[in-house]
Design an enzyme around this catalytic site. Structure first.
Site, PDB file in Angstrom:
ATOM      1  N   ASP A 143       0.823  -1.205   0.000  1.00 44.03           N
ATOM      2  CA  ASP A 143       0.000   0.000   0.000  1.00 44.03           C
ATOM      3  C   ASP A 143       0.859   1.257   0.000  1.00 44.03           C
ATOM      4  O   ASP A 143       2.075   1.186  -0.118  1.00 44.03           O
ATOM      5  CB  ASP A 143      -0.958  -0.043   1.201  1.00 44.03           C
ATOM      6  N   ASP A 191     -12.438   6.409  -2.653  1.00 44.63           N
ATOM      7  CA  ASP A 191     -12.642   5.052  -2.151  1.00 44.63           C
ATOM      8  C   ASP A 191     -14.014   4.537  -2.550  1.00 44.63           C
ATOM      9  O   ASP A 191     -14.950   5.288  -2.792  1.00 44.63           O
ATOM     10  CB  ASP A 191     -12.538   5.043  -0.626  1.00 44.63           C
TER      11      ASP A 191
END
Length: 409
Positions: A143, A191
């Site tokens: 990430d 998101d």
């Protein structure tokens, strides 16, 4: 590349179009994801999730990994720098992977910390790789939270992807296959969430970058929210279809203990999954017409509506009704670059699982539900009937002219 910063942790099954290292293999890579439990995760929950995957037949259709994302580690490394799993919630990672009898999935980060504040892998890359290998994991999500300042890292996206090289070295050294998921934020807007406006916004974003998908890397549109929140059945079908046909990893971010049979049936559509996992064509479908808006219009609420692409079994079409009421959706076959002129095509509906006759020159999907989708597979079915007028079809033919000079333009 995982583009989400949502702090959710634990998972279900995922069927994933592989990113990076596990690239050119039939089946492409199949795994699970996490948007249901936040950091409230432990070994028991992961095992229960795996059992649900088996009980509900998700393993049978290809969801064969379990994905543990964030929040599994201790807040501090050991005195010698090793990352350690939480000794209460995950007392033994090796026991966990043994119980799953399958590939494990873990989380790491390229910065000082993970997105939820646990140890990241910056300056511990190879040490963490060794640890993860010893735990028996086979998938690495790398990430992009808590990145050090530029004057520290002094590298771009390629340099920060050093894990990719480590994963390849790992495979060469051990003879095992590691799927590598690299995060590089900025390509997809925001998101994911279980609301139509968030789904449509991501579809809009990916419509401009479909060329960035093939067997060497996939656009990751974030987790599947099937069965979560406010999505209607038709919106959930559109969500799944778009993710699958653009060849995104299919990571189920749902609590399987509460999912309905109706929503579960969406995740198990094997005809849609077959396109996602196509062993011949790794490319995404792409828009050939935007529809409501003029082509190449960026609009998060009304993204491109008409998409197509190749598959080993024919040309795939996706039609999305972005309006809030049912609509008929028409297109000329040759608007798609994958369709040949002068040929008629058999039509297979990938949601009703029915053969719907033959399309000649054009097709109309009737009464497509609000925010709903139509997914079709068209196969060549001989020459089109003789004597059709005009002798050329489609607006792309600026002049349709016979040998004697007669023009039909």
């Amino acid at each position: 590349m995982t583009l989400s910063r949502t702090f959710v942790a634990a998972v279900v099954g995922i069927l994933s179009a592989a990113t990076s290292a596990n690239a050119i293999t039939n089946g492409v890579g199949k795994l699970p994801a996490w948007n249901a439990f936040a950091c409230d995760v432990n070994e028991t929950l992961i095992i229960q999730t795996a059992n649900y995957m088996k009980e509900y037949g998700l393993l049978d259709v290809g969801y064969n990994h379990v994905n543990l994302d964030d929040c599994w580690a201790m807040k501090d490394r050991s005195s010698t720098g090793e990352v350690m799993s939480d000794n209460i919630r995950f007392p033994s990672m090796n026991t966990l992977t043994d119980q799953l009898h399958a590939l494990g999935l873990y989380y790491s980060d390229s910065g000082w910390f993970t997105c939820a504040g646990f140890p990241g892998s910056f300056m511990h890359e190879e040490q963490d790789a060794t640890t993860f290998q010893s735990w028996g994991f086979d998938f690495l999500k790398y990430d992009n939270c808590a990145i050090p300042f530029d004057d520290i890292i002094q590298e771009g996206m390629i340099g920060s992807g050093a894990w990719q090289m480590l994963s390849l070295r790992w495979q060469k050294k051990t003879g095992t296959t590691l799927i590598f998921s690299l995060c590089e934020w900025g390509w997809i807007d925001g998101d994911i969430g279980p609301q139509w406006n968030l789904i449509s916004s991501i579809i809009n974003s990916v419509s401009f970058i479909t060329q960035a998908t093939n067997y060497y890397g996939r656009n990751d549109l974030d987790m599947l929210e099937i069965g979560n929140g406010d999505l209607t059945y038709d919106e959930a079908k559109t969500h799944f279809t778009a993710w699958a046909l653009v060849k995104a990893p299919l990571l189920i971010g749902t609590n399987l203990a509460t999912i309905s049979q109706e929503m579960l049936s969406i995740l198990k559509n094997q005809e849609i999954i077959a396109v996602n996992q196509d062993p011949i064509y790794g490319t995404s479908i792409s828009p050939f017409r935007w529809g409501i808006n003029s082509d190449w219009t960026y609009n998060a609420m009304y993204p491109a509506q008409y998409w197509s692409g190749p598959s080993e079994n024919g040309t795939v079409f996706m039609l999305i009704n972005t309006e809030s009421e049912p609509a008929n959706m028409f297109f000329n076959l040759t608007e798609s670059p994958w369709i040949r002129a002068g040929i008629q095509y058999s039509v297979r509906d990938l949601w009703t699982h029915t053969d719907n006759g033959t399309a000649v020159r054009s097709f109309t999907a009737m009464n497509v539900p609000a925010h709903g989708v139509v997914a079709l597979l068209l196969k060549e079915d001989g020459n089109e009937p003789t004597g059709l007028m005009p002798p050329c079809a489609g607006e792309a033919f600026y002049e349709c002219t016979a040998e004697n000079g007669t023009s039909y333009s």
